[in-house]
Scaffold this active site. Structure first.
Site, short mmCIF file in Angstrom:
data_model
loop_
_atom_site.label_atom_id
_atom_site.label_comp_id
_atom_site.label_asym_id
_atom_site.label_seq_id
_atom_site.Cartn_x
_atom_site.Cartn_y
_atom_site.Cartn_z
CG HIS A 139 4.21 -1.64 1.50
ND1 HIS A 139 3.64 -0.42 1.80
CD2 HIS A 139 5.11 -1.86 2.48
CE1 HIS A 139 4.19 0.07 2.90
NE2 HIS A 139 5.07 -0.80 3.34
CB VAL A 140 -0.09 -5.11 -2.83
CG1 VAL A 140 -1.42 -5.00 -2.08
CG2 VAL A 140 -0.27 -5.82 -4.17
#
Length: 429
Positions: free
Chosen positions: A171-172
């Protein structure tokens, strides 16, 4: 007279004996004539000039062999001969290792959007990495999507040095590798209807999913009871922080990037996200059409996603997928839904743009959309861009530990099916 011929003429030398007599006679001291014999030679048929030429050629060959060993590997014809005759222990011990043939692309990044089917896809990737032998690289940091410049450089360095072919997932928000001198990887992602994503996250944080009754307590232990059981309509209509911007401006930053303006709801972030989708993402799919997404991934990236659809449809895998469904989800009132539409105006602009691009791609490959008639697009009240504070990232807590545990528990049952064959999996950091 005869005597005179024998002893007369002292000035004349005595005649030589015939050659036959000399040849028939013995060596010195044996009474007969003798002839000096030619010494034996290793090359009796070569002259000295020819012998010197051979030695010069041998010297040149030795010098060439020396330069060959100092400057490179074996010539192509020796490699071809090795492949023809089989393995060569000398080349294995002394020659350079053969280059690994990498698929194209060999660097893939899945910067997964939260609550958009990411746990399902990551579980599939764990199975596929064993089956196809690519390097599945994950991260120990799961709830930090926005990075400082130094953090971006460090993460890009760690990703770029991973063994290829690799697929990195976390998640980025979008990372621009070329900005820091790295090779830009191929990006993939999946999004869903923004309101549905918000509702899934809202109830997941409070009540978890079918993995365990106490899962939500572990995930949000500090949440007060009145907040946990807060009615969704009250949250929306009374403009609680969780149900308003910037918390609702969630999907676009994953494609816009790390610039501070990417976190401000507005046209700038929207247009930059669209530009990155066109220039850096091989595929952005729609969760509502996940099977078509997997089919296109299998066609575009066969080294990573070959047979993914058959694995996804496998009954054993379906059992695992059902565990990730959010529980106790309710639908807000029509009035609350309209308010969400207004607050998520830019999210819907982006969602419909991606959806149109995805359907265009499907038509190019001859895929038909077998879905119900889509809802009409909502009419939006267009708000002005907001200067917003940093949103909280509780919803981005990762499920890597659970995925690994559930994967290990069900690995044996998955391997009993014909669709699954396994190798070695690599988990990078």
């Amino acid at each position: 007279m005869k005597k005179k011929q024998q002893h007369g003429g002292g000035d004349c030398p005595a005649p030589r004996p015939p050659a036959t007599a000399a040849a028939a006679g013995g060596g010195p001291g044996q009474g007969g004539g003798w002839k000096r014999r030619r010494p034996l030679s290793l090359l009796p048929f070569l002259s000295l000039r020819d012998y010197g030429f051979c030695m010069a050629a041998l010297l040149l060959f030795c010098l060439g062999s020396l330069f060959y060993q100092l400057n490179g590997g074996p010539p192509h014809f020796l490699l071809d001969l090795r492949r023809y005759l089989g393995n060569s222990t000398y080349l294995d011990d002394h020659g350079p290792p053969p280059q690994k043939v990498l698929p194209f692309p060999s660097q893939v990044v899945y910067n997964r959007v939260g609550k958009c089917g990411s746990r399902t896809v990551v579980l599939l990737l764990r199975i596929l990495s064993e089956k196809h032998g690519f390097n599945l690289v994950t991260s120990d940091i799961h709830n930090k999507t926005r990075l400082t410049k130094n953090e971006q450089m460090e993460l890009i360095k760690n990703i770029s040095t991973a063994e290829q072919p690799y697929l990195f997932t976390r998640h980025v928000h979008f990372l621009n590798f070329s900005r820091f001198g790295g090779d830009q990887p191929v990006y993939i992602n999946i999004i869903r209807d923004p309101v549905n994503r918000f509702l899934s996250n809202y109830f997941f944080r409070r009540f978890g999913d079918w993995r365990g009754e106490q899962n939500h307590m572990i995930r949000t232990p500090s949440m007060r009871q009145e907040e946990r059981y807060l009615d969704i309509n009250v949250c929306i209509l009374e403009n609680y922080p969780e149900c308003s911007n910037p918390r609702l401006f969630y999907i676009i930053p994953y494609f816009c990037g790390q610039h501070p303006r990417c976190r401000e709801p507005g046209e700038w972030a929207l247009e930059r996200a669209k530009l990155n989708v066109n220039e850096n993402f091989l595929l952005v799919g729609i969760l509502e059409e996940l099977e078509d997404v997997l089919l296109l991934l299998e066609r575009f990236l066969p080294h990573y996603f070959k047979d993914v659809l058959s694995i996804y449809k496998n009954p054993e895998h379906r059992k695992l997928g059902n565990l990730t469904v959010t529980v106790k989800k309710t639908v807000p009132s029509p009035e609350a839904i309209q308010i969400l539409y207004q607050r998520m105006r830019y999210e819907y602009e982006f969602y419909y743009y991606v959806k149109e691009q995805f359907h265009l791609l499907k038509r190019k490959f001859g895929l038909k959309s077998h879905i119900r008639k889509p809802r009409p697009r909502p009419e939006f009240f267009i708000p002005s861009p907001l200067e917003t504070e940093e949103p909280i990232d509780d919803e981005e807590e990762d499920d890597e530990k659970w995925l690994e545990d559930i994967y290990k528990r069900n690995k044996s049952s998955l391997h009993n099916t014909a669709a699954l064959t396994t190798g070695n999996v690599n988990y990078g950091q």
